[in-house]
Design an enzyme around this catalytic site. Structure first.
Site, short mmCIF file in Angstrom:
data_model
loop_
_atom_site.label_atom_id
_atom_site.label_comp_id
_atom_site.label_asym_id
_atom_site.label_seq_id
_atom_site.Cartn_x
_atom_site.Cartn_y
_atom_site.Cartn_z
N PRO A 115 -5.11 1.44 18.54
CA PRO A 115 -4.81 0.87 17.22
C PRO A 115 -4.75 1.88 16.07
CG PRO A 115 -7.04 0.28 17.91
CD PRO A 115 -6.40 0.94 19.08
N HIS A 140 0.85 -1.20 0.00
CA HIS A 140 0.00 0.00 0.00
C HIS A 140 0.88 1.25 0.00
CE1 HIS A 140 -4.24 -1.44 1.26
NE2 HIS A 140 -3.68 -2.26 0.40
N TYR A 193 -9.46 5.81 6.63
CA TYR A 193 -9.63 6.24 8.03
C TYR A 193 -10.65 7.37 8.00
CZ TYR A 193 -5.36 3.77 9.54
OH TYR A 193 -4.41 2.83 9.84
N LYS A 207 0.26 0.68 14.94
CA LYS A 207 1.63 0.60 15.46
C LYS A 207 1.88 -0.57 16.41
CE LYS A 207 3.12 3.55 13.02
NZ LYS A 207 3.66 2.81 11.92
N TYR A 210 3.66 6.77 9.83
CA TYR A 210 2.83 5.63 9.44
C TYR A 210 3.69 4.51 8.83
CZ TYR A 210 -1.42 3.15 8.19
OH TYR A 210 -2.42 2.21 8.13
#
Ligand code: FAD
Ligand code: DHB
Length: 389
Positions: free
Chosen positions: A292, A72, A200, A296, A384
């Protein structure tokens, strides 16, 4: 029994450490409280940083992952009617991969078996003795019989509810914790993912996340109340609520189906310091928990294993203790940054019960700034994809 490193916990941290050390000729025994099937039945993380992927390669267990994972290069963030992509590849020249924790753990168990590694399942009443001496040992029972393992070091990889952290006296241990006033309700369904990137979504009804495991296995989460139980949520109620929380272009094409797993996880930030006491080293969830948001949890476990593995091979192969002596300091320096990122992303994207009108404006301004500012996007992307080890 005698071994060089006794590893408490057969989750991803313990198995990865065992596999890495074995390949350098260092002997380990893994003690797991549950059965292999039980551990593999837990549906957890899905996103792996490059650092994790590299460790799997170094451990010689990356063949299936390299074939089956999805790379991704970015993720969608949405807030009400606004949506934008954080392009990791463009911003950091790095990506993440989608490959479930269940698959990681299965590959590690298979590799341990293929190398005749010792993993003892159903190990009860595990206790660590003499961790602050030169000769630690571990005791446990199986089928009512007590056993003892003498060792050089103990790796506490036994998760948040394990015994390892509790072994460190309270006079030495300092714990930092933040509880959030909501949980995540997650489902797994054999349906195609709604989009080829994760979404998200911050909505007025609360947070939602669209994730995946493969082309016909989707993982979705919605923010829920801490008093909810999975039984309160029929599949239909879940799908309806998810659709209300994501942009309509995705809601309209969402393919729904029966859930094959449904569970609730409360959100928590937690760190214990130090991560070493004498010859006992804490790794992964035994030492720290993140909410969450930002994926991580498993990735911070992997960075601990990187530092401990390198410290132990320096000790055994070069007779140099620098790595193990600086383990706690190095691991914690990276952990606190991941804690900050997960806390920040949780605050950015969730609805809090006590949020004032002013707080909501601040949240909206934060997201608008992120949408419009490449520097802000770069900060998110760097965190990220994973900070360097
Ligand atoms: P664990 O996976 O907890 O493994 C510890 C092992 O030790 C377990 O197998 C346990 O049975 C064993 N054990 C415990 N006590 C003892 C004992 N006394 N003796 C012997 N063995 C013992 N992270 C993400 O990034 N994304 C997610 O979506 C996500 N979802 C999660 C959902 C839940 C419900 C939970 C609990 C965690 C989630 N995480 C997620 C976090 C991620 O799964 C963990 O960070 C990761 O599992 C840590 O690996 P670990 O090996 O350190 O600990
Ligand atoms: C998943 C979980 C996360 O917490 C996250 O931030 C992204 C993906 C998942 O389970 O797929």
């Amino acid at each position: 029994m005698r071994t060089q490193v006794a590893i408490i916990g057969g989750g991803p941290s313990g198995l990865l450490l065992s596999q890495l050390l074995h390949r350098k000729g260092i002997d380990t025994v893994v003690l797991e409280r549950k059965t292999r099937d039980y551990v593999l039945g837990r549906i957890r993380a899905g996103i792996l940083e490059t650092g994790f992927v590299n460790l799997m390669r170094e451990a010689g267990v990356a063949d299936r992952m390299d074939k089956e994972c999805f790379v991704h290069d970015g993720t969608v963030i949405s807030h009400g009617d606004t949506q934008f992509t954080i392009d990791f590849k463009d911003l950091t020249d790095t990506s993440v991969v989608v490959y479930g924790q269940t698959e990681v753990t299965r590959d590690l168990y298979d590799a341990r078996e293929a190398m005749d590694g010792t993993v003892i399942f159903n190990a009860e009443n595990v206790q660590i003795h003499g961790a602050d001496s030169d000769a630690p040992h571990v005791t446990y029972t199986t089928d009512g019989d007590e056993h003892r393992i003498d060792c050089d070091f103990v790796a506490g990889c036994d998760g948040f509810h394990g015994v390892s952290r509790q072994t460190i006296p309270l006079t030495v241990r300092r714990e930092y914790e933040k509880l959030y006033p909501f949980g995540w309700l997650g489902i797994l369904s054999e349906t195609p993912p709604v989009h080829d990137e994760l979404i998200y979504s911050c909505s007025s009804r609360g947070f939602a996340l669209c994730s995946m495991r493969n082309e016909n296995l989707s993982r979705y989460y919605i923010q829920c109340s801490l008093s909810d139980s999975p039984d309160d949520w029929s599949d239909d109620a879940f799908w309806q609520e998810l659709k209300r929380r994501i942009p309509s272009e995705y809601a309209d094409k969402l393919v729904t189906g029966p859930s094959i797993e449904k569970s609730i996880a409360p959100l928590r930030s937690f760190v214990t310091e130090p991560m070493r006491w004498g010859r006992l080293f804490l790794c992964g969830d035994a030492a720290h928990i993140v909410p969450p948001t930002g994926a991580k949890g498993l990735n911070t476990a992997a960075s601990d294993i990187h530092y401990l593995y390198n410290g132990l091979i320096q000790h055994y192969l070069d007779g140099d203790d620098t790595g193990i002596d600086t383990y706690s300091e190095k691991a914690l320096a990276r952990i606190w940054k991941a804690e900050r990122f997960s806390w920040w992303m949780t605050n950015l994207l969730h609805r809090f019960p006590d949020q004032s009108e002013f707080d909501l404006k601040m949240q909206a301004a934060d997201i608008a700034f992120l949408r419009d500012n490449r520097a802000a996007q770069t900060v998110l992307a760097q965190n990220y994809v994973g900070l360097p080890y």
